[in-house]
Motif scaffolding. Sequence first.
Motif, short mmCIF file in Angstrom:
data_model
loop_
_atom_site.label_atom_id
_atom_site.label_comp_id
_atom_site.label_asym_id
_atom_site.label_seq_id
_atom_site.Cartn_x
_atom_site.Cartn_y
_atom_site.Cartn_z
N ARG A 4 -6.32 -3.63 -9.77
CA ARG A 4 -7.09 -4.76 -10.31
C ARG A 4 -7.80 -5.52 -9.19
NH1 ARG A 4 -3.10 -7.49 -12.22
NH2 ARG A 4 -2.91 -6.32 -14.17
N ALA A 5 -7.16 -5.62 -8.03
CA ALA A 5 -7.76 -6.33 -6.90
C ALA A 5 -9.02 -5.63 -6.40
CB ALA A 5 -6.75 -6.44 -5.77
N LEU A 6 -9.14 -4.32 -6.62
CA LEU A 6 -10.30 -3.57 -6.18
C LEU A 6 -11.37 -3.45 -7.26
CD1 LEU A 6 -8.40 -0.68 -4.36
CD2 LEU A 6 -9.60 -2.60 -3.28
N LEU A 7 -11.04 -3.82 -8.47
CA LEU A 7 -11.98 -3.72 -9.59
C LEU A 7 -12.77 -5.03 -9.67
CD1 LEU A 7 -12.69 -1.67 -11.86
CD2 LEU A 7 -11.08 -2.91 -13.32
N THR A 8 -13.70 -5.19 -8.76
CA THR A 8 -14.43 -6.45 -8.61
C THR A 8 -15.76 -6.47 -9.32
OG1 THR A 8 -15.35 -5.66 -6.52
CG2 THR A 8 -13.30 -6.95 -6.41
N GLU A 9 -16.17 -5.34 -9.88
CA GLU A 9 -17.43 -5.21 -10.61
C GLU A 9 -17.25 -4.08 -11.61
OE1 GLU A 9 -20.65 -3.20 -8.44
OE2 GLU A 9 -19.25 -3.03 -6.76
N PRO A 10 -18.15 -3.96 -12.60
CA PRO A 10 -18.02 -2.83 -13.55
C PRO A 10 -18.07 -1.50 -12.81
CG PRO A 10 -19.51 -4.49 -14.43
CD PRO A 10 -19.21 -4.90 -13.02
N MET A 11 -17.06 -0.68 -13.04
CA MET A 11 -16.91 0.60 -12.35
C MET A 11 -16.43 1.66 -13.33
SD MET A 11 -14.93 -0.77 -8.91
CE MET A 11 -15.18 0.71 -7.91
N ASP A 12 -16.59 2.92 -12.93
CA ASP A 12 -15.99 4.03 -13.65
C ASP A 12 -14.59 4.24 -13.08
OD1 ASP A 12 -18.43 5.08 -15.20
OD2 ASP A 12 -19.17 5.02 -13.13
N LEU A 13 -13.60 4.43 -13.93
CA LEU A 13 -12.24 4.67 -13.47
C LEU A 13 -11.88 6.14 -13.64
CD1 LEU A 13 -10.01 1.72 -14.75
CD2 LEU A 13 -11.34 1.91 -12.66
N VAL A 14 -11.25 6.70 -12.61
CA VAL A 14 -10.75 8.06 -12.65
C VAL A 14 -9.30 8.01 -12.17
CG1 VAL A 14 -11.01 10.43 -11.84
CG2 VAL A 14 -13.04 8.97 -12.08
N GLY A 15 -8.37 8.43 -13.03
CA GLY A 15 -6.97 8.41 -12.65
C GLY A 15 -6.31 9.73 -12.92
N HIS A 16 -5.32 10.07 -12.09
CA HIS A 16 -4.60 11.33 -12.25
C HIS A 16 -3.11 11.06 -12.38
CE1 HIS A 16 -2.91 15.17 -10.16
NE2 HIS A 16 -2.96 15.35 -11.48
N SER A 17 -2.48 11.61 -13.41
CA SER A 17 -1.03 11.55 -13.58
C SER A 17 -0.56 10.10 -13.67
CB SER A 17 -0.37 12.33 -12.43
OG SER A 17 0.99 12.57 -12.69
N PHE A 18 0.33 9.65 -12.79
CA PHE A 18 0.73 8.24 -12.79
C PHE A 18 -0.50 7.35 -12.64
CE2 PHE A 18 1.76 4.34 -10.53
CZ PHE A 18 2.83 3.84 -11.26
N GLY A 19 -1.42 7.74 -11.76
CA GLY A 19 -2.63 6.95 -11.56
C GLY A 19 -3.46 6.80 -12.82
N ALA A 20 -3.41 7.82 -13.69
CA ALA A 20 -4.14 7.73 -14.96
C ALA A 20 -3.52 6.69 -15.88
CB ALA A 20 -4.17 9.09 -15.64
N THR A 21 -2.21 6.51 -15.80
CA THR A 21 -1.58 5.47 -16.64
C THR A 21 -1.98 4.09 -16.15
OG1 THR A 21 0.51 5.25 -15.39
CG2 THR A 21 0.37 7.01 -17.04
N VAL A 22 -2.17 3.94 -14.84
CA VAL A 22 -2.65 2.66 -14.29
C VAL A 22 -4.08 2.42 -14.75
CG1 VAL A 22 -3.19 1.40 -12.17
CG2 VAL A 22 -1.10 2.78 -12.30
N ALA A 23 -4.91 3.47 -14.69
CA ALA A 23 -6.29 3.33 -15.13
C ALA A 23 -6.38 2.95 -16.60
CB ALA A 23 -7.04 4.64 -14.87
N LEU A 24 -5.55 3.56 -17.43
CA LEU A 24 -5.53 3.23 -18.86
C LEU A 24 -5.15 1.77 -19.06
CD1 LEU A 24 -5.64 4.09 -21.84
CD2 LEU A 24 -3.25 4.81 -21.63
N ARG A 25 -4.16 1.31 -18.34
CA ARG A 25 -3.73 -0.09 -18.47
C ARG A 25 -4.84 -1.04 -18.06
NH1 ARG A 25 1.93 -2.48 -15.94
NH2 ARG A 25 1.64 -4.65 -16.59
N LEU A 26 -5.57 -0.71 -16.99
CA LEU A 26 -6.68 -1.55 -16.56
C LEU A 26 -7.77 -1.60 -17.63
CD1 LEU A 26 -7.21 -0.62 -12.81
CD2 LEU A 26 -6.52 -2.85 -13.71
#
Length: 272
Positions: A72-94
């Motif tokens: 969340r601290a790095l999501l400072t502007e509209p961006m595309d999110l790409v997450g893999h495995s555990f990282g994908a669950t973080v991306a979904l939550r964001l």
Amino acid sequence: MSMEIATRSYGHGARQALAIHCSLAHAGAWRGLGAALDADARLLAFDLPWHGRSANWDEQGDIHDASTAMARALLTEPMDLVGHSFGATVALRLAVERPELVRSLCLIEPVYFAAARLDAPERAAAYSAQSQALAGMIARGDRETATRDFNRRWGDGRRWHDFPQRSRDYMMERIGFISASAPFIEHDCAGLLRDGLLSRATMPVLLVEGDQSPDVVGAINDAIEKRLPDARRAKITGAGHMAPITHPEPVAEAIRELWKVTQERVDLRAAD
């Protein structure tokens, strides 16, 4: 915990994307996909807590909360999110918590086992047994057996002894992350599966899986897809769980198609 965050960037394209890696890896895992998307985007990748060069987790609070706070601290502007495995669950939550900052969402084999347990308990049963066995190994302090078993099921196909000793040591030091992540990925401690919360992620979403991956991966993607307003699927031929590392080109092509859809939506809104 400290919010010291180590980052790396890949690519020179116009799109700004945030990439979130899998458990036991680091931001360098995105090197191949970053090269494949070099002309399309600039991937900002970061090391999860307890990984790479980011701050270690102090074991206070929940590791998924800490990981999401980092992203969340790095999501400072509209961006595309790409997450893999555990990282994908973080991306979904964001995407649920800050949908206004997420242009598109690519989830590569999100290990959101709680979703499969809710919708397809019979397909999740094999994973549940494996998870309990792994937790037992970790609790007993048998980190090498636990890490070897984890990699056999969720790795890139290499045998344990084919990894350099440095890589084996790195993963063994962090195998406790798997148990620490269970409150969210296995039990939905943040409650995203309740009350239709996933429907807040209204951006275009791509759910990716390898055709050699465990059946539970498809069950997870089925469960997520039916709760999202605008989701589509991609299956990578010949790939397993580590598709962004072993098959970066076809994964990149699927992402480009997602971004094409996203841009078309933007253009339509501009025309109106």
